[in-house]
Design a protein around this motif. Sequence first.
Motif, mmCIF file in Angstrom:
data_model
loop_
_atom_site.group_PDB
_atom_site.id
_atom_site.type_symbol
_atom_site.label_atom_id
_atom_site.label_comp_id
_atom_site.label_asym_id
_atom_site.label_seq_id
_atom_site.Cartn_x
_atom_site.Cartn_y
_atom_site.Cartn_z
ATOM 1 N N THR A 192 17.894 0.269 20.813
ATOM 2 C CA THR A 192 18.512 -0.944 20.837
ATOM 3 C C THR A 192 19.598 -0.992 19.748
ATOM 4 O O THR A 192 19.770 -0.323 18.810
ATOM 5 C CB THR A 192 17.193 -2.158 20.256
ATOM 6 N N VAL A 193 20.541 -1.903 20.379
ATOM 7 C CA VAL A 193 21.754 -2.173 19.328
ATOM 8 C C VAL A 193 21.878 -3.620 19.138
ATOM 9 O O VAL A 193 21.369 -4.438 19.859
ATOM 10 C CB VAL A 193 23.046 -1.668 20.108
ATOM 11 N N GLU A 194 22.724 -3.917 18.156
ATOM 12 C CA GLU A 194 22.981 -5.120 17.691
ATOM 13 C C GLU A 194 24.282 -5.331 17.340
ATOM 14 O O GLU A 194 24.983 -4.662 16.550
ATOM 15 C CB GLU A 194 22.015 -5.470 16.547
ATOM 16 N N LEU A 195 24.832 -6.604 17.291
ATOM 17 C CA LEU A 195 26.345 -6.907 16.752
ATOM 18 C C LEU A 195 25.999 -7.481 15.405
ATOM 19 O O LEU A 195 25.429 -8.187 15.192
ATOM 20 C CB LEU A 195 26.762 -8.044 17.953
ATOM 21 N N ARG A 196 27.093 -6.950 14.606
ATOM 22 C CA ARG A 196 27.080 -7.328 13.345
ATOM 23 C C ARG A 196 28.485 -7.558 12.814
ATOM 24 O O ARG A 196 29.324 -7.154 13.266
ATOM 25 C CB ARG A 196 26.669 -6.142 12.195
ATOM 26 N N ARG A 197 28.578 -8.986 12.151
ATOM 27 C CA ARG A 197 29.959 -9.317 11.747
ATOM 28 C C ARG A 197 30.501 -8.877 10.635
ATOM 29 O O ARG A 197 29.589 -8.683 9.472
ATOM 30 C CB ARG A 197 30.100 -10.978 11.708
ATOM 31 N N GLN A 198 31.430 -8.436 10.473
ATOM 32 C CA GLN A 198 32.249 -7.889 9.219
ATOM 33 C C GLN A 198 33.116 -9.033 8.548
ATOM 34 O O GLN A 198 33.399 -9.801 9.014
ATOM 35 C CB GLN A 198 33.194 -6.660 9.708
ATOM 36 N N VAL A 199 33.204 -8.944 7.219
ATOM 37 C CA VAL A 199 34.100 -9.534 6.485
ATOM 38 C C VAL A 199 35.444 -9.887 7.039
ATOM 39 O O VAL A 199 36.005 -11.017 6.901
ATOM 40 C CB VAL A 199 34.194 -9.406 5.132
ATOM 41 N N PHE A 211 20.784 -4.203 24.177
ATOM 42 C CA PHE A 211 20.870 -5.225 23.375
ATOM 43 C C PHE A 211 19.876 -6.040 22.651
ATOM 44 O O PHE A 211 19.183 -6.522 23.641
ATOM 45 C CB PHE A 211 22.021 -6.180 23.650
ATOM 46 N N ALA A 212 19.473 -5.849 21.260
ATOM 47 C CA ALA A 212 18.613 -6.796 20.792
ATOM 48 C C ALA A 212 18.694 -8.061 20.802
ATOM 49 O O ALA A 212 17.456 -8.795 21.035
ATOM 50 C CB ALA A 212 18.410 -6.224 19.193
ATOM 51 N N GLN A 213 19.645 -8.502 21.107
ATOM 52 C CA GLN A 213 20.231 -10.232 21.130
ATOM 53 C C GLN A 213 19.710 -10.668 22.480
ATOM 54 O O GLN A 213 19.423 -11.717 22.552
ATOM 55 C CB GLN A 213 21.613 -10.391 20.809
ATOM 56 N N ASP A 214 19.444 -9.820 23.379
ATOM 57 C CA ASP A 214 19.046 -9.974 24.902
ATOM 58 C C ASP A 214 17.557 -10.217 24.949
ATOM 59 O O ASP A 214 17.260 -10.411 26.192
ATOM 60 C CB ASP A 214 19.782 -8.957 25.994
ATOM 61 N N GLY A 215 16.885 -9.739 24.148
ATOM 62 C CA GLY A 215 15.382 -9.767 24.241
ATOM 63 C C GLY A 215 14.592 -8.597 24.609
ATOM 64 O O GLY A 215 15.465 -7.650 25.049
ATOM 65 N N VAL A 216 13.385 -8.917 25.108
ATOM 66 C CA VAL A 216 12.739 -7.642 25.279
ATOM 67 C C VAL A 216 13.054 -7.301 27.054
ATOM 68 O O VAL A 216 12.647 -6.049 27.041
ATOM 69 C CB VAL A 216 11.215 -7.890 25.425
ATOM 70 N N ASP A 217 13.479 -8.024 27.537
ATOM 71 C CA ASP A 217 13.535 -7.737 29.077
ATOM 72 C C ASP A 217 15.263 -7.357 29.240
ATOM 73 O O ASP A 217 15.501 -7.567 30.355
ATOM 74 C CB ASP A 217 13.358 -9.048 29.774
ATOM 75 N N ASP A 245 19.906 0.923 16.460
ATOM 76 C CA ASP A 245 18.617 0.665 15.629
ATOM 77 C C ASP A 245 17.796 1.927 15.916
ATOM 78 O O ASP A 245 16.928 1.608 16.539
ATOM 79 C CB ASP A 245 18.188 -0.347 15.834
ATOM 80 N N GLU A 246 18.076 3.086 15.274
ATOM 81 C CA GLU A 246 17.459 4.573 15.558
ATOM 82 C C GLU A 246 16.056 4.687 14.718
ATOM 83 O O GLU A 246 15.938 3.972 13.640
ATOM 84 C CB GLU A 246 18.140 5.765 15.441
#
Length: 898
Positions: free
Chosen positions: A280-287, A484-490, A296-297
């Motif tokens: 799974t991967v996720e988007l993170r906002r930087q400053v 993408f983790a934001q897209d849910g389990v499916d 996310d390994e």
Amino acid sequence: MASSAAALSESMQRITTSKLTVLNKQHEAYESKKKVTLDTLHAEADLSAQIRILLEALVLHQIPTAVTNLVPGNIHRFLNQRRNDPSVSVEMLEGWKADLERCLDIKSHKYEHASLFGQLVTEWLEQPGNAPALPSRSSDASADDASQDSFQPVGRKEMYDQRRQWESLVFDDNQKSDPDAIKAYLSALFGSTTKSEKLTSTPLETLRATMSQFDLGKFDTKSIKWSIKALLKVDILSPSKRAALSDIKDNKLVIEEMVDVLNSYLDDFDTWSWGEEPITVELRRQVNGKYRVYMDEELLQALLLQFIGLKWAVHLKEAFLEFFHAGSWIQSPQRSLDRKARARREGFLGKGSTTLLNIRNERRNDYEAEYFLTQLPSTIREGMRDYGDVGGDGADDDNDDDNDDALDDKKTPMEIKQSLLHLITTESLINTSIYGSFTILQSDFEWFGPSLPHSTIFTVLEFFGVKDRWLKFFHTFLEVPLKFAQDGVDAPTLTRRCGIPIEHALSDAFGEAVLFVLDFAVNQATRANLYRFHDDLWFWGQEDVCVKAWDTILEFANTMGLKMKKEKTGAVQVTAGRGTPNLSKSLPKGTVHWGLLTLDPVSGQWVINDEEVDQHIEELRRQLVACKSVFAIVQAWNVYVSRFLANNFGRPQICLGQRHIDMIIDTFDKFQKRLFSESFGSSGIIEYLKRIIEERFNVKDLPDGFFYFPSELGGLDLRNPLIPLLVIREVEGTAAEKEKQVTEQRKPKTPKEHIEKTFEMEEKEYQNCKKHYEEGNVVGVSDKAYRPKDDEPFMSLEEFMGYPEETSSALLRAYRRLREDPDSTNIELTTEVLAALKEVPGYRETGSGPHAGYDRWVLQLYAGGVMKKFGGLSMGEKKLLPIGLVTMLKSEKVRWQG
């Protein structure tokens, strides 16, 4: 392991709750006894008796009277004297009574403060981060589409735009390069290198031989601890996994078990894979407003890859450094001594006509130490550099005690970025003084990490001699299945076809291997160095060599399947008042930026980009609104303003001058006024926090020191961005100091004056050398030296000073001095503050260390209000304050909303 981290957090919460419970009981008991004392006091008419009641109460509750300068034993004697001596006046007694009553109140204030501090920490625990904000006005969604109660948080429009761009690169099978064209390019570039007389192989042959000798080795307890530390230094892991890894890093039994498991993974190295489930991967906002995609390994998998990546990164650094010293890497100034010029200098000047202590050698040494493959570590213990923290977007780690002594001399990424600014500014001063102008080129690759073709990586590594077994492993590592983790389990599973995963040691190794080719190509074309910070490119000098460098960069990018980022590409010619800039059309159009600074070609000075600052005012307003706890506001302010903005305005050094310091001070002043007056109706951050605390906790009259003092003293540790600047800002001295300055030799006041003074010294040296020559005192001339005729006059001043970058030690001293920190002001602590500081158990001295000037300034400035209310510098009993929990919470990476 995640459950272990959760247990640790729960334990800290229970400890905090227990402390607060004990605190409340003690506070209630004290206030009850204090009421009895005051009731007794008010029932007593005799003033002397009232004072004795107060003294007994202070002894009973172990309340010190040092703050009042009263000694209880003395007061008893003075009261006895009062019985027979009217000189002990009523006014004196009333003063003693008031002071002793104040001591009782101080104890109450400390309990009240400890209670407030505990409530603030509890609030932070319940609301640890920034809450999601409503969509921005530019978002595709409308805030009117749903009620506040039914609102589901969504990201900003720019998040979706950047994700779409990232996906279009990473999952595209067409993002490829031409391996045959790359091989031809590499053969032409490296095939021309010849071996020196002392070597048996060409630099390329040596490089390939070294590359083929890579040995991975095995895990042991030391290497796994180094791998854990390296993994914690970067921002790959989720907060729960970071906490788990931090929890086990010192657990000997768990470490030994992990060594066995990880070594078993290495035994099956040839069949390694990511497993059946996608990562799974996720988007993170930087400053800085950019979004990054993090994998996310599984924890053991991440440690395995970190170890392998570190080993390869160290090996590549060693191999490329050996190539750097093999004789093919050439560096010389624009105007360099040829054989004839060298012979003439020796003939006229004799022994010592040239020196190794010159700018040319300094540049090469600095380049190797600070800029050559700076992303790669020299040892596994050193670990990878956290490039993501270059903007100050991280945990509050100013006081990181977990730092190996052996690594103390290694600069952080931010320090390297600051050094680059200072180097560019100094080089501009030197070049405009010698040649009349200075040309600088800046560029960056567009989406370098996501767009780097796998075919480019494999072709370059294969050319350098990496074995097929490793190329196969690298292929498996890069072609990772993702969702993408934001897209849910499916969410759909897609396989990476291009680019390198962010914050992985192997990724940095691949990127640096490819960009090493560019470094060498520019060097061969220009006889100068490309200054590169990851994929941010800088080159400077005179215009003709900058054109060659730019042509080389474009050829490299085209060959490797990369593109230049137009908005970060530009070039300027600095004349510093010596004429109108006239930049070659062969160089890219665009301004030159560093952080939030823009280089002005006419003056040669850096100016703050006000438009970008305005954007950050709006962004910080959004972040502060999203903060749901006082501590979260403090943390956001510290990271965004005192670190991110302060860093991107540039750390002051002598080369930047007093004007740079004044410019930053003015900008911070405008920034705070606009942010708080326009958005929150406050004069500044302190008034804003005071209002919030009053609204939420009904606490008023807090001294300003409460906000700025460190948590060890019961403060919030809010950082003031102006004080570090005021510490080094020049101020008008006393009349005596001014008179002393007149009698002393005048010191350079501006950066330009440092250079001018150097050339004045060179002219004096010229006159001395001329006198030696005319008196026949030239000695130590070799057979290769020029032989002046008997009546031949001494060389001209122009010839003597014609090659200062190779001949002038004085110019080297100025070159070094310009890149030093300005002298700082030493705030003198008053006798009262020093005495109060000694009463703080175990509190560190403030006379030395990197933040000594700041600490002393804050302490002296705000001590009065704190000491008046709390009787000393410590605002609460340390044993009742949840300092450990605060430290743990501050160590977490800041997650920005959006």
